[in-house]
Every structure is written in structure tokens, then in C-alpha cells.
Write a protein that holds these residues in place. Structure first.
Motif, PDB file in Angstrom:
ATOM      1  N   LEU A   2       0.831  -1.200   0.000  1.00 48.34           N
ATOM      2  CA  LEU A   2       0.000   0.000   0.000  1.00 48.34           C
ATOM      3  C   LEU A   2       0.867   1.252   0.000  1.00 48.34           C
ATOM      4  O   LEU A   2       1.954   1.269   0.563  1.00 48.34           O
ATOM      5  N   ARG A   3       0.336   2.293  -0.623  1.00 47.92           N
ATOM      6  CA  ARG A   3       0.981   3.603  -0.632  1.00 47.92           C
ATOM      7  C   ARG A   3      -0.076   4.609  -0.197  1.00 47.92           C
ATOM      8  O   ARG A   3      -1.195   4.608  -0.708  1.00 47.92           O
ATOM      9  N   LEU A   4       0.263   5.463   0.764  1.00 45.67           N
ATOM     10  CA  LEU A   4      -0.679   6.488   1.217  1.00 45.67           C
ATOM     11  C   LEU A   4      -0.778   7.557   0.141  1.00 45.67           C
ATOM     12  O   LEU A   4       0.187   8.266  -0.148  1.00 45.67           O
ATOM     13  N   SER A   5      -1.939   7.669  -0.476  1.00 54.08           N
ATOM     14  CA  SER A   5      -2.140   8.599  -1.583  1.00 54.08           C
ATOM     15  C   SER A   5      -2.712   9.933  -1.131  1.00 54.08           C
ATOM     16  O   SER A   5      -2.293  10.987  -1.593  1.00 54.08           O
ATOM     17  N   GLN A   6      -3.711   9.862  -0.238  1.00 55.29           N
ATOM     18  CA  GLN A   6      -4.409  11.073   0.184  1.00 55.29           C
ATOM     19  C   GLN A   6      -4.767  10.986   1.651  1.00 55.29           C
ATOM     20  O   GLN A   6      -5.011   9.901   2.176  1.00 55.29           O
ATOM     21  N   CYS A   8      -7.810  12.488   3.714  1.00 58.52           N
ATOM     22  CA  CYS A   8      -9.104  13.112   3.457  1.00 58.52           C
ATOM     23  C   CYS A   8      -9.582  13.860   4.697  1.00 58.52           C
ATOM     24  O   CYS A   8      -9.492  13.342   5.807  1.00 58.52           O
ATOM     25  N   PHE A  38      -8.255  19.616  -3.720  1.00 64.16           N
ATOM     26  CA  PHE A  38      -7.028  18.833  -3.618  1.00 64.16           C
ATOM     27  C   PHE A  38      -5.858  19.787  -3.387  1.00 64.16           C
ATOM     28  O   PHE A  38      -5.657  20.726  -4.158  1.00 64.16           O
ATOM     29  N   THR A  40      -1.902  19.563  -3.274  1.00 63.66           N
ATOM     30  CA  THR A  40      -0.926  18.573  -3.715  1.00 63.66           C
ATOM     31  C   THR A  40       0.501  18.997  -3.392  1.00 63.66           C
ATOM     32  O   THR A  40       0.927  20.092  -3.771  1.00 63.66           O
ATOM     33  N   PRO A  43       6.603  16.688  -5.571  1.00 63.97           N
ATOM     34  CA  PRO A  43       6.966  15.265  -5.632  1.00 63.97           C
ATOM     35  C   PRO A  43       7.892  14.872  -4.479  1.00 63.97           C
ATOM     36  O   PRO A  43       8.846  15.569  -4.157  1.00 63.97           O
ATOM     37  N   SER A  47       1.807  13.296   1.213  1.00 66.42           N
ATOM     38  CA  SER A  47       0.566  12.869   0.588  1.00 66.42           C
ATOM     39  C   SER A  47      -0.336  14.063   0.320  1.00 66.42           C
ATOM     40  O   SER A  47      -0.290  15.068   1.022  1.00 66.42           O
ATOM     41  N   GLU A  48      -1.157  13.910  -0.681  1.00 65.17           N
ATOM     42  CA  GLU A  48      -2.130  14.932  -1.044  1.00 65.17           C
ATOM     43  C   GLU A  48      -3.185  15.058   0.052  1.00 65.17           C
ATOM     44  O   GLU A  48      -3.570  14.079   0.678  1.00 65.17           O
TER      45      GLU A  48
END
Length: 114
Positions: A2-6, A8, A38, A40, A43, A47-48
Motif C-alpha cells: 500500500l501507498r498512502l495517496s491522500q 481526506c 485537492f 498537492t 513530488p 501525501s495529497e
């Protein structure tokens, strides 16, 4: 794997709260056609943050919060307070970190520099 994307965050006004956090972090804001906001990071810098509209009020201390490590804690606390954060007491007592809340009451901490 798993990769933490966002991360919320529920908000009454996602665009307004997203814009506030974009200003605090210096990250760009994008709002989609559904009104989701969002924020962002550059890079490789985290995380977003995704702000989503909800009708209910925040009524208790966050179960999850963000911690930020600054170069100069007092300067960052002063800067974020000037942008509209508020100091909050969640029972932390005297600590090396400062607990603040964003304009919708979501707590976050500014830690002592490393």
C-alpha cells in the motif's frame, strides 16, 4: 503493498479550507467539478490533502491529526496564527509542541525543530 495517496478531511466548505491549507503549506490547490479540493505536495514531499464536503459539524477532538516539523517553531506558529489558525487545548499540558486548529476546528501540531 500500500501507498498512502491522500489524507481526506471533512469540511463544510472544501474549497475555502483547501485554499487555507494551500496557503499554509505553499502547495497548489485544485478543485474538481464536484467541489472536492485537492492540495498537492511537491513530488516526494508527502501525501495529497483532499477536502470533501460534509453537512455535519466537528464536535470532538480529531482521532487523526497532522504534525509539522518547522525550522523555527515560534515563527511558524505566529505565521499560521496570522493566517487564521487558533490555539486549542486538548488536554496536552505543557509540551514541546503547539496544538492549533484550522478555520474549521481540525487540530494539528507544530513540533519543536529537530
Amino acid at each position: 503493498m500500500l501507498r498512502l495517496s491522500q489524507i481526506c478531511v471533512d469540511a463544510h466548505d472544501p474549497e475555502r479550507l483547501g485554499a487555507w491549507w494551500a496557503g499554509v503549506l505553499g502547495w497548489p490547490l485544485r478543485v474538481d467539478a464536484d467541489g472536492d479540493a485537492f492540495v498537492t505536495p511537491p513530488p516526494g514531499q508527502g501525501s495529497e490533502l483532499l477536502f470533501l464536503a460534509v453537512p455535519d459539524d466537528k464536535v470532538v477532538k480529531n482521532r487523526l491529526h497532522l504534525d509539522f516539523t518547522p525550522d523555527d517553531q515560534q515563527a511558524e506558529v505566529d505565521r499560521v496564527l496570522a493566517l487564521g489558525a487558533s490555539r486549542v487545548d486538548i488536554g496536552q499540558g505543557e509540551q514541546s509542541w503547539v496544538v492549533l486548529a484550522d478555520p474549521e476546528g481540525n487540530e494539528f501540531c507544530i513540533l519543536a525543530p529537530e
